[in-house]
Design a protein around this motif. Structure first.
Motif, mmCIF file in Angstrom:
data_model
loop_
_atom_site.group_PDB
_atom_site.id
_atom_site.type_symbol
_atom_site.label_atom_id
_atom_site.label_comp_id
_atom_site.label_asym_id
_atom_site.label_seq_id
_atom_site.Cartn_x
_atom_site.Cartn_y
_atom_site.Cartn_z
ATOM 1 N N TRP A 191 44.243 30.396 -56.394
ATOM 2 C CA TRP A 191 43.619 29.890 -57.648
ATOM 3 C C TRP A 191 43.105 31.462 -58.153
ATOM 4 O O TRP A 191 42.266 32.029 -56.952
ATOM 5 N N LEU A 192 43.491 31.958 -59.594
ATOM 6 C CA LEU A 192 43.014 32.957 -58.926
ATOM 7 C C LEU A 192 41.366 32.962 -59.629
ATOM 8 O O LEU A 192 41.122 32.344 -60.815
ATOM 9 N N THR A 223 36.619 29.366 -64.367
ATOM 10 C CA THR A 223 36.147 29.941 -63.778
ATOM 11 C C THR A 223 37.317 30.612 -62.781
ATOM 12 O O THR A 223 37.694 31.531 -62.116
ATOM 13 N N TYR A 224 37.673 29.192 -61.976
ATOM 14 C CA TYR A 224 39.028 29.519 -60.931
ATOM 15 C C TYR A 224 40.057 28.915 -61.348
ATOM 16 O O TYR A 224 40.301 27.667 -62.075
ATOM 17 N N VAL A 225 41.125 29.880 -61.360
ATOM 18 C CA VAL A 225 42.810 29.159 -62.210
ATOM 19 C C VAL A 225 43.857 28.758 -61.223
ATOM 20 O O VAL A 225 44.033 29.724 -60.864
ATOM 21 N N PRO A 226 43.736 27.825 -61.469
ATOM 22 C CA PRO A 226 45.530 27.176 -60.155
ATOM 23 C C PRO A 226 46.792 27.955 -61.014
ATOM 24 O O PRO A 226 46.634 27.553 -62.913
ATOM 25 N N THR A 227 47.283 28.579 -60.460
ATOM 26 C CA THR A 227 48.555 29.796 -61.103
ATOM 27 C C THR A 227 49.721 29.144 -60.060
ATOM 28 O O THR A 227 49.446 29.301 -58.971
ATOM 29 N N THR A 228 51.051 29.770 -60.962
ATOM 30 C CA THR A 228 51.767 29.069 -60.732
ATOM 31 C C THR A 228 52.436 30.331 -60.118
ATOM 32 O O THR A 228 51.878 32.119 -60.622
ATOM 33 N N SER A 249 49.872 30.710 -46.101
ATOM 34 C CA SER A 249 49.647 30.158 -46.862
ATOM 35 C C SER A 249 50.292 29.788 -48.147
ATOM 36 O O SER A 249 51.698 30.574 -48.280
ATOM 37 N N PHE A 250 50.259 28.869 -49.187
ATOM 38 C CA PHE A 250 51.144 28.811 -49.953
ATOM 39 C C PHE A 250 51.823 30.104 -50.421
ATOM 40 O O PHE A 250 53.254 30.246 -50.795
ATOM 41 N N VAL A 251 51.429 31.565 -50.845
ATOM 42 C CA VAL A 251 51.743 32.324 -51.381
ATOM 43 C C VAL A 251 52.792 32.823 -50.702
ATOM 44 O O VAL A 251 53.688 33.705 -50.870
#
Length: 303
Positions: A191-192, A223-228, A249-251
């Motif tokens: 989440w960015l 405000t908080y953006v789920p990001t691929t 983590s996912f990243v």
């Protein structure tokens, strides 16, 4: 002795009575008692505010995890608070049992419970979760007035602004037009934090550009953006700062992906890891100063 007692009685009679204060907040105006002693806070930034002027709350929504209240706060407020549950859904029963004379709640999380909270004790509601850095500092003044320490809070705000100005002088000259992006990651996603978020606005204050683009009309999606990974490759900032809530983590799963390797921050070695809790969950003056100190270290390592 009788004469002394008479003098004391006269002084007490002449002393001005405690005056309640009318506090304007996100959901209206609330009359709070003079210098409340039993305060319950339902978001971490409100702990930051109380600790800033040496006030200990009797109850904290600590997510049932006392270690989330960092030593920088407990060194001031101690460890005697009662947990009232999670920030998202605090226990009304526990709050009521503490017989508070002031509750400080968050607009996004607690607006629906405002009337019920107000039946328990005078309640003020501030926009912590969805607010930006500048709003968080403004909220400190409101809280200072509500807890009967307006002068002490204004002095702390003045000191904070001077501290942040010093951090700006250390960080801004090293930025040289670079963009930076903060995001949190767990085992399931990234989440960015957009430019309208607390950290997004804080990065902008130091002089970082943002590569996150607003939607039509200049409004950011959230405000908080789920990001691929594909979306991150479009944002593609010069500096990436990640706060990880999981290891791995996912990243971390993107490490061998060609698209990830092609990111500017990855190719230049400008990917940095910070304490997710401090950067993402905490807001307020002390939290901002901790973030600024981390940024100084980051900019000393930028290639």
């Amino acid at each position: 002795m009788t004469r002394l007692l008479n003098i004391l009685c006269v002084l007490v009679f002449l002393a001005p009575p405690a005056v309640a204060a009318d506090i304007s907040h996100e959901l209206g105006t609330t009359t709070v008692p003079d210098a409340p002693k039993r305060i319950v806070v339902l978001e971490f930034s409100f702990i930051d505010a109380l600790a800033s002027v040496g006030v200990a709350p009797v109850g904290i929504a600590d997510d049932n995890k006392r270690d989330r209240i960092i030593p920088a706060y407990t060194d001031v407020i101690g460890n005697e608070w009662v947990s009232v549950g999670t920030r998202k859904t605090p226990s009304l029963e526990v709050i009521a049992s503490l017989q508070p004379d002031l509750i400080i709640a968050d607009k996004k999380r607690h607006a629906a419970a405002y009337e019920t909270l107000s039946e328990i004790a005078p309640t003020i509601v501030l926009d912590s979760l969805a607010g930006d850095y500048h709003a968080s500092v403004e909220q400190m003044s409101v809280i200072g007035k509500a807890i009967g320490k307006p002068k002490e809070m204004e002095a702390r705000i003045t000191k904070h602004k001077a501290t942040m100005a010093d951090y700006v002088t250390q960080i801004a000259p090293k930025i040289q037009g670079m963009s930076a992006q903060f995001g949190v990651t767990n085992a399931k996603g990234l989440w960015l934090h957009s430019p309208i978020s607390y950290n997004g606005s804080l990065l902008a204050m130091f002089g970082f550009d943002s590569t996150m683009k607003p939607t039509e009309g200049g409004v950011y999606e959230a405000t908080y953006v789920p990001t691929t990974l594909e979306q991150l490759s479009v944002t593609n900032p010069d500096i990436l700062v990640f706060g990880a809530y999981a290891d791995p983590s996912f990243v971390d799963g993107w490490a061998k992906d060609a698209l990830y390797k092609d990111l500017k921050a990855v190719k230049s070695g400008n990917v940095f890891n910070v304490t997710a809790h401090n950067w993402s969950r905490l807001r307020g003056m002390l939290a901002a100063e901790l973030t600024a100190a981390d940024l100084v270290e980051i900019m000393n390592q930028v290639k």
